[in-house]
Design a protein around this motif. Structure first.
Motif, mmCIF file in Angstrom:
data_model
loop_
_atom_site.group_PDB
_atom_site.id
_atom_site.type_symbol
_atom_site.label_atom_id
_atom_site.label_comp_id
_atom_site.label_asym_id
_atom_site.label_seq_id
_atom_site.Cartn_x
_atom_site.Cartn_y
_atom_site.Cartn_z
ATOM 1 N N LEU A 1 0.842 -1.293 0.030
ATOM 2 C CA LEU A 1 -0.086 0.098 0.037
ATOM 3 C C LEU A 1 0.701 1.544 0.057
ATOM 4 O O LEU A 1 0.724 2.146 -0.727
ATOM 5 C CB LEU A 1 -0.949 0.256 1.165
ATOM 6 C CG LEU A 1 -2.275 0.924 1.026
ATOM 7 C CD1 LEU A 1 -3.069 0.807 -0.079
ATOM 8 C CD2 LEU A 1 -2.816 1.019 2.438
ATOM 9 N N TYR B 1 2.308 2.126 -3.332
ATOM 10 C CA TYR B 1 1.683 2.772 -4.407
ATOM 11 C C TYR B 1 1.785 4.280 -4.237
ATOM 12 O O TYR B 1 1.774 4.871 -5.391
ATOM 13 C CB TYR B 1 0.159 2.163 -4.204
ATOM 14 C CG TYR B 1 -0.099 0.973 -5.076
ATOM 15 C CD1 TYR B 1 -0.246 1.134 -6.379
ATOM 16 C CD2 TYR B 1 -0.549 -0.234 -4.060
ATOM 17 C CE1 TYR B 1 -0.488 -0.044 -6.913
ATOM 18 C CE2 TYR B 1 -0.680 -1.151 -5.027
ATOM 19 C CZ TYR B 1 -0.801 -1.274 -6.376
ATOM 20 O OH TYR B 1 -1.383 -2.393 -6.878
ATOM 21 N N ALA C 1 -0.461 5.432 -8.088
ATOM 22 C CA ALA C 1 -1.555 5.658 -7.549
ATOM 23 C C ALA C 1 -2.089 6.932 -7.923
ATOM 24 O O ALA C 1 -3.392 7.052 -8.102
ATOM 25 C CB ALA C 1 -1.506 5.394 -6.038
ATOM 26 N N ILE D 1 -6.666 0.265 -2.935
ATOM 27 C CA ILE D 1 -6.315 1.606 -3.862
ATOM 28 C C ILE D 1 -7.883 1.618 -4.621
ATOM 29 O O ILE D 1 -8.310 2.650 -4.733
ATOM 30 C CB ILE D 1 -5.216 1.317 -4.782
ATOM 31 C CG1 ILE D 1 -4.082 1.408 -4.008
ATOM 32 C CG2 ILE D 1 -5.161 2.550 -5.672
ATOM 33 C CD1 ILE D 1 -3.662 2.653 -3.080
#
Length: 259
Positions: A12, A15, A21, A126
């Motif tokens: 996470l 990203y 992202a 995401i």
């Protein structure tokens, strides 16, 4: 469980440490916002015309905001997801293989399933953030109209399940190559094939229509967009996700066998 959380947290963060992202979320919101504006503007124009010609509204059922705005919006969002989800998943294992860190990852005291589920969950998180940002659209629809709440809720459930299915296949595609572009193209191409099956049913052999109708991804979203949660549709997406994650595990195991 602890290993899963650590991998999830690492992925996470990765990203947001890279521009992936931010770029994907921004593009997603710009395109969905563009479609929402056009759909809602067209509905507003037709509603204004219908005030002067009530027969027009009765004939085409144009003043049903759920049918005219909500369902087309969800359909457009699903198409955008089809294009953008491979961009989120392409790096998950392909980058590890290209940099050579996949060997280190697979030799750590962590199970393959924890690795796969951690990466999958991070990508789904995401995607969840992307969907949350779109909540502004139904809010605006609610302010200026009277949409049915049921189809909005079920529509988002359907989009989430479909997005998770896209991601699961993207994770699998990422294990097949060390080139991120190849992983993205492979994921998009196969998912597009599953998607287009729904549009070729009219030309399919009668004996294959039932099978193709069940396999087609888009066919299982229509019920959600209508406000119906069919257990068959939910089971389809869950089975699709589990099959893709199972294939991902087998691909990682074959990597170990080949050394």
């Amino acid at each position: 469980m602890r290993n899963f959380y650590l991998i999830f947290k690492k992925e996470l963060k990765s990203y947001f440490y890279s521009p992936i992202a931010y770029v994907v979320i921004t593009i997603f919101l710009i395109i969905t916002g563009y479609f929402f504006y056009n759909i809602f503007a067209a509905f507003s124009t037709i509603s204004f015309q219908a005030q002067m010609n009530p027969g027009l509204a009765r004939q085409y059922n144009l003043l049903n905001i759920t049918e005219s705005v909500v369902r087309p919006l969800f359909g457009n969002i699903s198409v955008i997801m089809l294009v953008l989800m491979p961009l989120l998943t392409m790096r998950l294992f392909a980058e590890e293989k290209r940099s050579g860190t996949i060997e280190l990852l697979l030799t750590y005291p962590v199970r393959d399933i924890e690795v796969v589920m951690g990466k999958f969950a991070a990508c789904v998180a995401i995607f969840g953030i992307m969907l949350i940002f779109t909540f502004i659209y139904p809010v605006l629809i609610k302010i200026y109209g009277q949409p049915e709440l049921g189809p909005i809720i079920t529509g988002y459930i359907g989009l989430f399940l479909m997005g998770a299915a896209f991601i699961s296949f993207g994770v699998f595609a990422s294990t097949l190559t060390e080139n991120q572009v190849v992983a993205a193209v492979l994921s998009f191409g196969v998912l597009l094939l599953f998607w287009m099956m729904g549009y070729t049913l009219a030309f399919a052999d009668p004996g294959l229509i039932g099978i193709m109708s069940y396999i087609a991804l888009m066919q299982h979203l229509e019920g959600f967009a209508k406000g119906v949660i069919d257990s068959g549709d939910v089971i389809y997406y869950l089975n699709f996700i589990m099959l893709c994650l199972f294939l991902t595990l087998r691909a990682l195991e074959s990597k170990k066998w080949r050394g």
